[in-house]
Motif scaffolding. Structure first.
Motif, mmCIF file in Angstrom:
data_model
loop_
_atom_site.group_PDB
_atom_site.id
_atom_site.type_symbol
_atom_site.label_atom_id
_atom_site.label_comp_id
_atom_site.label_asym_id
_atom_site.label_seq_id
_atom_site.Cartn_x
_atom_site.Cartn_y
_atom_site.Cartn_z
ATOM 1 N N ALA A 138 0.826 -1.215 0.000
ATOM 2 C CA ALA A 138 0.000 0.000 0.000
ATOM 3 C C ALA A 138 0.858 1.262 0.000
ATOM 4 O O ALA A 138 0.516 2.260 -0.661
ATOM 5 C CB ALA A 138 -0.937 -0.002 1.208
ATOM 6 N N ARG A 139 1.966 1.235 0.725
ATOM 7 C CA ARG A 139 2.850 2.405 0.760
ATOM 8 C C ARG A 139 3.554 2.610 -0.583
ATOM 9 O O ARG A 139 4.076 3.696 -0.863
ATOM 10 C CB ARG A 139 3.886 2.265 1.875
ATOM 11 N N ASN A 140 3.591 1.557 -1.389
ATOM 12 C CA ASN A 140 4.186 1.645 -2.728
ATOM 13 C C ASN A 140 3.109 1.515 -3.801
ATOM 14 O O ASN A 140 3.314 0.875 -4.836
ATOM 15 C CB ASN A 140 5.257 0.560 -2.898
ATOM 16 N N ARG A 141 1.970 2.111 -3.517
ATOM 17 C CA ARG A 141 0.801 2.028 -4.400
ATOM 18 C C ARG A 141 1.164 2.335 -5.849
ATOM 19 O O ARG A 141 1.835 3.322 -6.149
ATOM 20 C CB ARG A 141 -0.255 3.020 -3.907
ATOM 21 N N GLY A 142 0.735 1.447 -6.747
ATOM 22 C CA GLY A 142 0.980 1.644 -8.167
ATOM 23 C C GLY A 142 2.278 1.023 -8.660
ATOM 24 O O GLY A 142 2.440 0.821 -9.863
#
Length: 230
Positions: free
Chosen positions: A170-174
């Protein structure tokens, strides 16, 4: 701060005693149980930080014990087994174990994995900056301060390892993250034959988070590359 307490659950006295010696040498407090039933009884009356849990035991085996523990507790669990086949490893991870060590093992490796799991849990417990406490992606909300996960207001129970993986994605979304990158970040050790371990945990997360895991809203597979959260 007192010593962290490790519960060693194994029906082989030699293994219990060996692990106790190595853990105490590293500054841990070690408690011992001979089977799953005794382990559950000890958890009711003792404060335990991590469990080392053998799979093959009389009365109640490690798989049954792990499932019972996971219904109520979220502490790290490391499975021990004399079986090295992938199916046994996957079975252990599917019941909620965070890591897996195959017998015969080097006790120093077990201690290293204990430290890794506890270090990750301590990182999860540390208070994040206010702006980073909550990650919201559509109906998915990850609270890094309380370690709660909600999907469309429905609370989801994740193991410590599952939470760490989901938070990292989630912290590295995408971004597409390889299984090696996920393993090295979450387990804090070099990735070696880590693909199955990560894949099992990802599947468990998707079954809990996605309404329809076959058509995921959040965790996507990029075939041959890795995983990403959108």
């Amino acid at each position: 701060m007192g010593k962290q307490r490790i519960l060693i659950v194994d029906d082989e006295e030699d293994i219990r005693d060996l692990l106790e010696i190595y853990l105490k040498n590293e500054g841990f407090d070690a408690l011992k149980a001979v089977d799953g039933l005794e382990a559950l009884e000890m958890l009711e009356r003792e404060d335990i930080d991590l469990i080392i849990l053998d799979i093959m035991m009389p009365k109640m085996d490690g798989i049954q014990a792990c499932m019972r523990i996971r219904k109520e507790r979220n502490l790290p669990i490391i499975m021990l087994s004399a079986k090295s086949e992938d199916i046994d490893k996957i079975l252990g991870l599917n019941t909620g174990a965070d890591d897996y060590v195959t017998k015969p093992f080097n006790p120093l490796e077990v201690v290293a994995r204990v430290k890794s799991q506890l270090r990750r849990c301590n990182m999860l417990r540390s208070t994040a900056p206010k702006s980073d406490e909550e990650i919201e992606i559509g109906g998915l909300i990850i609270n890094t301060a309380t370690h709660q996960v909600k999907v469309d207001e429905r609370e989801i129970k994740l193991t410590p390892t599952e939470f760490s993986i989901l938070e990292f994605l989630a912290r590295n979304r995408g971004r597409v993250l390889s299984t090696e990158t996920i393993y090295e970040r979450v387990w804090n050790e070099p990735a070696y034959e880590s693909e199955n371990t990560v894949a099992v945990h990802i599947r468990n997360i998707r079954e809990k988070v996605e309404i329809n895991p076959k058509e995921p809203r959040y965790i996507k597979v990029v075939w041959g590359v890795g995983y990403k959260v959108e």
